[in-house]
Design a protein around this motif. Sequence first.
Motif, mmCIF file in Angstrom:
data_model
loop_
_atom_site.group_PDB
_atom_site.id
_atom_site.type_symbol
_atom_site.label_atom_id
_atom_site.label_comp_id
_atom_site.label_asym_id
_atom_site.label_seq_id
_atom_site.Cartn_x
_atom_site.Cartn_y
_atom_site.Cartn_z
ATOM 1 N N GLU A 63 -31.665 61.559 -4.691
ATOM 2 C CA GLU A 63 -30.582 61.519 -3.722
ATOM 3 C C GLU A 63 -29.455 62.417 -4.230
ATOM 4 N N TYR A 115 -14.554 67.002 2.321
ATOM 5 C CA TYR A 115 -15.772 67.549 1.749
ATOM 6 C C TYR A 115 -15.681 69.033 1.404
ATOM 7 N N SER A 140 -34.562 59.517 5.058
ATOM 8 C CA SER A 140 -33.629 59.315 6.166
ATOM 9 C C SER A 140 -33.212 57.854 6.273
ATOM 10 N N SER A 173 -30.707 57.003 3.521
ATOM 11 C CA SER A 173 -29.365 57.552 3.730
ATOM 12 C C SER A 173 -28.634 56.884 4.890
ATOM 13 N N ASP A 227 -24.462 55.496 1.592
ATOM 14 C CA ASP A 227 -23.927 56.852 1.738
ATOM 15 C C ASP A 227 -24.286 57.773 0.578
ATOM 16 N N TYR A 228 -25.578 58.043 0.450
ATOM 17 C CA TYR A 228 -26.094 59.091 -0.414
ATOM 18 C C TYR A 228 -26.889 60.042 0.463
ATOM 19 N N SER A 229 -26.841 61.336 0.159
ATOM 20 C CA SER A 229 -27.482 62.338 1.004
ATOM 21 C C SER A 229 -28.941 62.543 0.619
ATOM 22 N N ILE A 277 -32.564 65.157 6.737
ATOM 23 C CA ILE A 277 -31.243 65.382 7.316
ATOM 24 C C ILE A 277 -31.349 65.583 8.825
ATOM 25 N N LYS A 322 -24.607 62.141 9.481
ATOM 26 C CA LYS A 322 -24.523 63.465 8.856
ATOM 27 C C LYS A 322 -23.082 63.807 8.494
ATOM 28 N N LEU A 325 -21.768 61.731 5.570
ATOM 29 C CA LEU A 325 -22.362 62.128 4.293
ATOM 30 C C LEU A 325 -21.978 63.539 3.876
ATOM 31 N N GLN A 361 -23.060 66.149 5.519
ATOM 32 C CA GLN A 361 -24.257 66.947 5.730
ATOM 33 C C GLN A 361 -24.329 67.573 7.118
ATOM 34 N N ALA A 370 -21.617 70.884 5.165
ATOM 35 C CA ALA A 370 -22.534 71.052 4.035
ATOM 36 C C ALA A 370 -22.383 72.416 3.376
#
Length: 355
Positions: A135, A257, A293, A296, A300-302, A309, A317, A320, A322, A327
Amino acid sequence: MLKKVLIMGAMTTIISIAAACGNSSSEKSSGGKDKTDTLVIADWGGAITEAREDSIFEPFEKEFGVKIQVESPTDYGKYKTMVESGNVTWDVANVGSMWAAQAIKQDMFEPIDYDIVSKDGLFPNMANEYYVGAEMFSTAIAYNTEAFPDGNHPKTWEEFWDIEKFPGVRALSKRPYDTIEAALLADGVKPENLYPLDIDRAFKSLDKLKSRTEIVWWEAGAQPAELLSSGTVAATSAWSGRITAAKKDGAPVDIEYNQALLNSEAWSIPKGSKNKELAMKFINFATRAEPQSAFSESIDYSPINEKAIELLPSDVKERLGQAPEIADKQVRVNEEYWAEHFEEINQRFQEWLLK
């Protein structure tokens, strides 16, 4: 399972039939009965292991007819002792990627069998010769929404360093990993030019921040959200999942982010694992798009699988980091560099903290 077949009048011999559940990992207990195939996994415990139970562990047990036994937390000292002694009781372990990069040099891992573990959908840097990504998480700028309302918050590390424009106490991780990168980005280094790290420049940048405001140094992942919620600091570096969880609970916190530092954890197989083939099958399963999927969506880990994703709802998305527009603004930490240089940089960093 051992079956005793009694053939009356013709045979009195006990015939032992060993059940092989697709591989040879069944073991006999001291009582002479077969044990169900068990895969022993070392994981960190808490919320992340709970999230894996529903999304990865239980589906794997169901598909392969085995039992997963979790030991937590992952203990690097125990890992090393097991491998060096040859008494390996773990089959798979979740580890930090930086530690994994260091452990390769100590011959701690079984090589990954990519005839079993598919690379389909995996980000290229997640499929290492000796470990596979599990992850991803970000060390990002987090802030108090009361101190910085209406989107008027630091959006880069340079702005995080700008106390005049964005006043308030700051907090940073009490480890050089991530903090050095943040200091260099604050000083104008382009993300693509971060490595090799200019350590002298980083400490000069940290000196500037220290001269402008108080810095609180956090050591545990829960601290940044607590520091922000209490108003002790106005902005901090923080692990993304801790801030999004606090935000869900109503805390006056949020995350930025842009220029977040992307880290990962990884699945490894200890050298000498007695259940190597099943361990490979587990890693293959755990890194597929659907389990990734589901994982996640529950924490909240990608994902480390691009196809996972694509399966996530838009709001997940975005949460996270992403979503495509978010991203691309994150910066991947070079774990191999840190594996090579951590000790010397950390010594200098700890000495600097005492000044």
